[in-house]
Write a protein that holds these residues in place. Structure first.
Motif, PDB file in Angstrom:
ATOM      1  N   LEU A  16     -16.934  35.668 -56.039  1.00 26.59           N
ATOM      2  CA  LEU A  16     -18.306  35.077 -55.420  1.00 26.59           C
ATOM      3  C   LEU A  16     -19.201  35.945 -55.379  1.00 26.59           C
ATOM      4  O   LEU A  16     -20.416  35.818 -55.818  1.00 26.59           O
ATOM      5  N   PHE A  90     -25.293  29.794 -55.375  1.00 23.74           N
ATOM      6  CA  PHE A  90     -23.097  29.274 -55.704  1.00 23.74           C
ATOM      7  C   PHE A  90     -22.595  29.929 -53.871  1.00 23.74           C
ATOM      8  O   PHE A  90     -21.399  29.997 -53.848  1.00 23.74           O
ATOM      9  N   LEU A 104     -19.662  26.633 -60.568  1.00 23.64           N
ATOM     10  CA  LEU A 104     -19.193  28.130 -61.447  1.00 23.64           C
ATOM     11  C   LEU A 104     -19.240  27.470 -63.022  1.00 23.64           C
ATOM     12  O   LEU A 104     -19.861  28.493 -64.029  1.00 23.64           O
ATOM     13  N   LEU A 146     -17.119  34.581 -62.789  1.00 19.22           N
ATOM     14  CA  LEU A 146     -16.744  32.871 -62.687  1.00 19.22           C
ATOM     15  C   LEU A 146     -15.927  32.279 -63.182  1.00 19.22           C
ATOM     16  O   LEU A 146     -14.988  31.516 -62.952  1.00 19.22           O
TER      17      LEU A 146
END
Length: 166
Positions: A16, A90, A104, A146
Motif C-alpha cells: 500500500l 488508503f 482496496l 492492490l
C-alpha cells in the motif's frame, strides 16, 4: 509455515505504501506539466520520432493554452490534488486492512475502469493509441499492489478469525 498476522500486515503495508507513493508522485508531477514538457523538448532526441511529434504537439498546446488561458490549468491542478486525496484514502487499509478491504476493492475497480476511459475518450480527444496504452499502464501498475494487498488481507481475515475462535 503460514505467515503470522504481523507478517501479513507488514506485507500489506509495504504494497500500500508503494501504491500511495506512486499516486502522490503522479499527482505532484501533474502540477508542473509545462515545465516537465519543456525538459522533454530540450531532450527531444532521446525519443522516437512518433514520440517527438506527440511531445512537441502537447508542449505547444500546453504552452499556448497556459499563455492565453492559464485558468484551464486549474483543472490539471485538481487532477493532481485528486491523486493525492486518493492516496490518503488508503490510510484506512494501512491501519486496518480487514475492516477497510472495500477501499482496496474500490481501488482495483478504479484501475480496471482506466481501460474503458482511455479507449473511449482517447479517440474522441485525438489521443494516439500508444499514449492510450501508456495511460492504461497506470491501471495495470496500480492493480498489482492492490490485488496482492487484497489477497494478503483475505489471508489476514481468515487467520484472525481462526485465532479468535481458538
Amino acid at each position: 509455515m503460514s505467515p503470522t498476522p504481523i507478517q501479513l500486515k507488514k506485507k500489506i503495508k509495504s504494497w500500500l505504501i508503494f501504491l500511495m507513493a506512486g499516486l502522490v508522485l503522479s499527482g505532484i508531477t501533474a502540477f508542473p506539466i509545462e515545465s516537465e514538457l519543456a525538459i522533454a523538448i530540450n531532450n527531444i532526441d532521446m525519443f522516437s520520432p512518433k514520440m517527438q511529434h506527440w511531445l512537441t504537439t502537447i508542449y505547444t498546446a500546453v504552452k499556448t493554452t497556459n499563455a492565453q488561458y492559464p485558468y484551464l490549468s486549474y483543472g490539471t491542478d485538481w487532477l493532481a490534488f485528486a491523486h493525492i486525496v486518493i492516496a490518503i484514502a488508503f490510510i484506512g487499509p494501512l491501519r486496518n486492512p480487514v475492516r477497510n478491504i472495500w477501499v482496496l476493492q474500490f481501488g482495483m475497480i478504479a484501475c480496471v475502469l482506466i481501460f474503458p476511459l482511455a479507449f473511449i475518450a482517447g479517440p474522441i480527444r485525438h489521443i494516439p493509441l500508444f499514449w492510450q496504452l501508456v495511460d492504461c499502464s497506470f491501471g495495470v501498475i496500480g492493480v498489482i499492489p492492490l490485488y496482492i494487498a487484497c489477497r494478503y488481507t483475505y489471508q489476514l481475515e481468515i487467520l484472525e478469525n481462526t485465532l479468535k475462535n481458538h
